[in-house]
Write an enzyme that holds these catalytic residues in place. Structure first.
Site, PDB file in Angstrom:
ATOM      1  N   HIS A  30      -5.808  -2.017   4.337  1.00 27.25           N
ATOM      2  CA  HIS A  30      -5.794  -0.838   3.480  1.00 27.25           C
ATOM      3  C   HIS A  30      -4.986  -1.125   2.222  1.00 27.25           C
ATOM      4  O   HIS A  30      -4.020  -1.887   2.243  1.00 27.25           O
ATOM      5  CB  HIS A  30      -5.284   0.419   4.178  1.00 27.25           C
ATOM      6  CG  HIS A  30      -3.941   0.325   4.832  1.00 27.25           C
ATOM      7  ND1 HIS A  30      -3.449  -0.813   5.441  1.00 27.25           N
ATOM      8  CD2 HIS A  30      -2.953   1.242   4.991  1.00 27.25           C
ATOM      9  CE1 HIS A  30      -2.254  -0.575   5.953  1.00 27.25           C
ATOM     10  NE2 HIS A  30      -1.916   0.656   5.683  1.00 27.25           N
ATOM     11  N   TYR A  37       9.458   1.961   9.831  1.00 22.00           N
ATOM     12  CA  TYR A  37       9.552   3.019   8.828  1.00 22.00           C
ATOM     13  C   TYR A  37      11.004   3.470   8.737  1.00 22.00           C
ATOM     14  O   TYR A  37      11.657   3.676   9.751  1.00 22.00           O
ATOM     15  CB  TYR A  37       8.684   4.225   9.201  1.00 22.00           C
ATOM     16  CG  TYR A  37       7.207   3.951   9.134  1.00 22.00           C
ATOM     17  CD1 TYR A  37       6.526   4.007   7.922  1.00 22.00           C
ATOM     18  CD2 TYR A  37       6.481   3.652  10.280  1.00 22.00           C
ATOM     19  CE1 TYR A  37       5.167   3.755   7.856  1.00 22.00           C
ATOM     20  CE2 TYR A  37       5.121   3.403  10.224  1.00 22.00           C
ATOM     21  CZ  TYR A  37       4.475   3.452   9.012  1.00 22.00           C
ATOM     22  OH  TYR A  37       3.137   3.200   8.946  1.00 22.00           O
ATOM     23  N   HIS A  90       4.815   7.331   2.496  1.00 20.62           N
ATOM     24  CA  HIS A  90       5.599   6.109   2.371  1.00 20.62           C
ATOM     25  C   HIS A  90       4.983   5.136   1.386  1.00 20.62           C
ATOM     26  O   HIS A  90       3.780   5.157   1.135  1.00 20.62           O
ATOM     27  CB  HIS A  90       5.784   5.419   3.735  1.00 20.62           C
ATOM     28  CG  HIS A  90       4.532   4.806   4.310  1.00 20.62           C
ATOM     29  ND1 HIS A  90       3.733   5.474   5.202  1.00 20.62           N
ATOM     30  CD2 HIS A  90       3.954   3.583   4.142  1.00 20.62           C
ATOM     31  CE1 HIS A  90       2.715   4.704   5.551  1.00 20.62           C
ATOM     32  NE2 HIS A  90       2.825   3.533   4.915  1.00 20.62           N
ATOM     33  N   GLU A 138       8.205   1.474   4.179  1.00 24.30           N
ATOM     34  CA  GLU A 138       7.767   0.698   5.339  1.00 24.30           C
ATOM     35  C   GLU A 138       7.919  -0.784   5.048  1.00 24.30           C
ATOM     36  O   GLU A 138       7.615  -1.255   3.950  1.00 24.30           O
ATOM     37  CB  GLU A 138       6.295   0.993   5.649  1.00 24.30           C
ATOM     38  CG  GLU A 138       5.741   0.197   6.828  1.00 24.30           C
ATOM     39  CD  GLU A 138       4.248   0.390   7.029  1.00 24.30           C
ATOM     40  OE1 GLU A 138       3.784   0.248   8.178  1.00 24.30           O
ATOM     41  OE2 GLU A 138       3.538   0.672   6.048  1.00 24.30           O
ATOM     42  N   HIS A 167       0.847  -1.189   0.000  1.00 23.40           N
ATOM     43  CA  HIS A 167       0.000   0.000   0.000  1.00 23.40           C
ATOM     44  C   HIS A 167       0.879   1.233   0.000  1.00 23.40           C
ATOM     45  O   HIS A 167       2.117   1.138   0.047  1.00 23.40           O
ATOM     46  CB  HIS A 167      -0.927   0.023   1.227  1.00 23.40           C
ATOM     47  CG  HIS A 167      -0.206   0.116   2.544  1.00 23.40           C
ATOM     48  ND1 HIS A 167       0.175  -0.990   3.270  1.00 23.40           N
ATOM     49  CD2 HIS A 167       0.230   1.190   3.260  1.00 23.40           C
ATOM     50  CE1 HIS A 167       0.797  -0.610   4.370  1.00 23.40           C
ATOM     51  NE2 HIS A 167       0.848   0.725   4.386  1.00 23.40           N
ATOM     52  N   HIS A 217       1.280  -0.610  15.233  1.00 24.77           N
ATOM     53  CA  HIS A 217       0.263   0.424  15.176  1.00 24.77           C
ATOM     54  C   HIS A 217      -0.977  -0.020  15.950  1.00 24.77           C
ATOM     55  O   HIS A 217      -1.310  -1.211  15.978  1.00 24.77           O
ATOM     56  CB  HIS A 217      -0.201   0.670  13.738  1.00 24.77           C
ATOM     57  CG  HIS A 217       0.827   1.267  12.837  1.00 24.77           C
ATOM     58  ND1 HIS A 217       1.534   2.403  13.149  1.00 24.77           N
ATOM     59  CD2 HIS A 217       1.239   0.895  11.602  1.00 24.77           C
ATOM     60  CE1 HIS A 217       2.343   2.701  12.143  1.00 24.77           C
ATOM     61  NE2 HIS A 217       2.188   1.792  11.196  1.00 24.77           N
TER      62      HIS A 217
END
Length: 311
Positions: free
Chosen positions: A201, A257, A216, A267, A154, A248
């Site tokens: 996502h 990251y 990112h 990432e 993503h 997260h």
């Protein structure tokens, strides 16, 4: 869920300040496979378990950042329909001929209100993942090179007017909202996570005054142990880390990251849950992004560089 319409993130073209430094980073440290170079001087790479010819294109430029992000759609008929839907919504589209991007068919490009160029395409040369299709082994030698992510997963983009961006992705392209962070006054969204699949996502956006910015690109790993191994490889290669390894609260993903030699953040990511379009979106307050562990669950704090550094 049925795989129709927009299938998945397909490619991104990244600007790097020194092409060979960029190639070394993404090919030898991250562990992608170089699949070609074109007459424009661009370099094409893929993750080892991706079947299509490329997912990352590097272009040397005088400033870092993102040129465009492409999504693969089901077929040519879907490409034509979505172009018509975008035009009916009021967006201008551009047809880019097959072959302009190596091993890639005709593309439909449009610009978001956030200033980002997004592409749709239906055809890309299938080169396989190095495994046979009958009784395959679980991995190839390429999966031992560098960090060796399995796919481009993503991206997170920064720009203005993400409320309108959300409408375009959800009302026209068939994505759905998975998670969001509210503005400090609670009246709108400062960040959105959108999916066209059952991934947590496929693309995300944060409200930002400057258009067209990259936060990112994310590359998928398969376990927490591989994320920790990625941290070791980054340290051994003097890769500058921004955050992590950590988890997260948003998306429940485990992450590191870091920055490539040009200052583009990337990432290495694993985990997250599997949503469906009928799920109610998860909402985070602005305070929850920090003290609630939305960004960094173990430390429960905001990291200034994460919020402010984009290319």
């Amino acid at each position: 869920m049925a795989l129709t319409g927009v299938l998945r993130p397909g490619h991104a073209q990244l600007r790097v300040l020194n092409l060979e430094e960029g190639v070394h980073h993404y090919r030898d440290v991250l562990g992608m496979v170089e699949t070609g170079r074109d007459e424009q001087g661009r370099v094409y790479l893929k993750c080892w378990d991706e079947r299509d010819h490329n997912s990352l294109v590097l272009r040397e430029a005088d400033r870092a950042g993102i040129d465009f992000v492409g999504f693969k759609v089901l077929d040519k008929a879907t490409l034509d329909k979505l172009e018509g839907d975008l035009r009916a919504y009021g967006l201008a589209t551009e047809r880019i001929p097959a072959g302009e991007l190596l091993a890639t068919g005709e593309r439909v490009r449009f610009r978001l209100p956030s200033g980002h160029d997004i592409e749709l395409y239906a055809e890309k040369q299938a080169v396989g993942n190095g495994l046979q299709v009958l009784n395959p082994a679980p991995w190839t030698k390429a999966s031992e090179n560098g960090i060796a992510p399995v796919r481009l997963d993503h991206c997170l983009l920064y720009g203005p007017n993400i409320a309108e961006v959300q409408k375009i992705f959800c009302d026209v392209l068939g994505f759905y909202l998975v998670e969001r962070v509210l503005t400090p006054d609670g009246a709108g969204n400062v960040a959105i996570w959108l999916s066209c699949s059952h991934k947590v996502h496929d693309i995300a956006f944060v409200e930002h005054p400057e258009p067209g910015k990259l936060h990112h690109l994310s590359f998928l790993l398969e376990s927490w142990e591989e994320v920790l191994r990625a941290a070791d490889i980054m340290a051994m290669n003097n890769v500058q880390v921004d955050i992590g390894p950590t988890r997260h609260g948003v998306t429940r993903g485990c992450t590191i990251y870091a920055w490539d030699p040009s200052g583009n953040r990337f990432e290495t990511f694993m985990g997250g849950y599997q949503p469906y379009p009928d799920y109610e979106p998860t909402t985070w307050t602005f305070d929850g992004l920090g003290a609630g562990g939305g960004l960094d669950y173990p430390q429960r704090k905001l990291h200034e560089s994460f919020l402010s550094v984009v290319t």
